[in-house]
Design an enzyme around this catalytic site. Structure first.
Site, PDB file in Angstrom:
ATOM      1  N   LYS A  92       0.803  -1.224   0.000  1.00 23.43           N
ATOM      2  CA  LYS A  92       0.000   0.000   0.000  1.00 23.43           C
ATOM      3  C   LYS A  92       0.837   1.276   0.000  1.00 23.43           C
ATOM      4  CE  LYS A  92      -4.405  -1.428   0.285  1.00 23.43           C
ATOM      5  NZ  LYS A  92      -5.478  -0.967  -0.618  1.00 23.43           N
ATOM      6  N   SER A 105       0.964  -9.636  -0.869  1.00 26.07           N
ATOM      7  CA  SER A 105       0.669  -8.214  -0.720  1.00 26.07           C
ATOM      8  C   SER A 105       1.039  -7.605   0.622  1.00 26.07           C
ATOM      9  CB  SER A 105      -0.813  -7.961  -1.007  1.00 26.07           C
ATOM     10  OG  SER A 105      -1.624  -8.767  -0.176  1.00 26.07           O
TER      11      SER A 105
END
Length: 314
Positions: free
Chosen positions: A49, A300
């Protein structure tokens, strides 16, 4: 609707250089000879992110940026927004669900953000209200071209490190990561297949793409999955990207996610949270549904709840 371009992603790569870690591709020999892991848990805030959040803040005009930013997130984007705001020395407010993993809430506060906890369905409305009242710039978790471009830098790195990649597996929540990665991969290696992966208990993206229309699943459905970073629905923007650039979707069960977490830690020494394990879970448990060949799985994030890790590895 205008989609993110390779030029946008390359500009994002310039913005995040020296801030986001250029993560390696790790050969996962324990799973087969044709799987590589992209461990985004190595980022300073423990997830991919940071790429999108930092690119979005960096892209703001300086006068606007000084006013500060606001985001909503279940945890990883919260930390990314806080980290980015701190890097630029501007205020940051993050609206988080009151059921967020406590570790992620604490980490966001430790980075200097003001955290406001609300029931999950109220996040968007509360963020909009505070943004208007305080004049803050919104940094959405996925529904923004600059966020998508930032996440797309992962695709640039995959092709640079594995030029003959055949398949890229990428988690899908709100769709920003998959939109960016697919945009980069399809521009640089059109022959490669980009496959999205999501939990079966929060399979709104698979539902939307198979039906050809954007479908929203309520929080009481999506919050059933242990993969807390993948409980969000697609937006019109990410749906448009995935409809054009994604080659397919695979869903994985909760048991398959937990199994992948265990095997990744033991096999590659990669600390992974449930959301980060779904792409590898697809490779481990759904090979027959996937194209064959050299495969890169995007891991991720690694911000796993310590209590969950203790349960998984007992």
């Amino acid at each position: 609707m205008e989609l993110v371009t390779l030029a946008d992603i390359r500009t994002a790569a310039d913005h995040i250089a020296g801030v986001a870690v250029r993560t390696p591709l790790l050969p996962a020999w324990w799973a087969g000879t044709d799987l590589w892991l992209k461990p985004e848990g190595l980022q300073p805030i423990g997830s991919f992110k940071l790429r999108g959040a930092y690119n979005t803040v960096a892209s703001l005009p300086e006068e606007k940026r000084r006013a500060g930013i606001i985001a909503h997130s279940s945890g990883n984007h919260a930390q990314a927004a806080a980290y980015s705001a701190r890097a630029f020395g501007v205020p940051c407010v993050v609206v988080m669900p009151n059921v967020a993993v406590p570790m992620k809430v604490e980490a966001t506060r430790a980075l200097g953000a003001e955290v406001i906890l609300v029931p999950p369905p109220e996040r968007d409305d509360v963020m909009a209200k505070i943004a208007q009242e305080r004049g803050l710039n919104r940094v959405p978790p996925f529904d923004h071209p600059d966020v998508i471009a930032g996440q797309g830098t992962i695709g640039l790195e995959i092709v640079a490190d594995l030029p003959d990649v055949d398949v890229v597996l990428v988690p899908v929540g709100g769709g920003g990561l998959a939109s960016g990665v697919a945009s980069a991969i399809k521009a640089l290696r059109p022959a490669a297949a980009v496959i999205g992966v999501e939990p079966a208990l929060a399979a709104d993206a698979a539902d939307s793409l198979s039906s050809g229309e954007l479908r929203k699943w309520p929080t009481e459905q999506t919050y059933r999955t242990i993969a807390d970073g993948l409980r969000t629905n697609l937006s019109e923007l990410t749906f448009a990207h995935l409809s054009e650039r994604l080659d397919g979707m695979v869903t994985v069960s909760e048991d398959e996610i937990l199994d992948a977490m265990t095997r990744m830690v033991r096999g590659s020494r990669v600390l992974v949270e449930p959301s980060g394990a779904v792409a590898t879970a697809a490779y481990l448990h759904h090979r027959a549904e996937l194209p064959q060949g050299r495969t890169a799985a995007v891991v991720s994030g690694g911000n796993a709840d310590p209590k969950l890790l203790a349960d998984v590895f007992v």
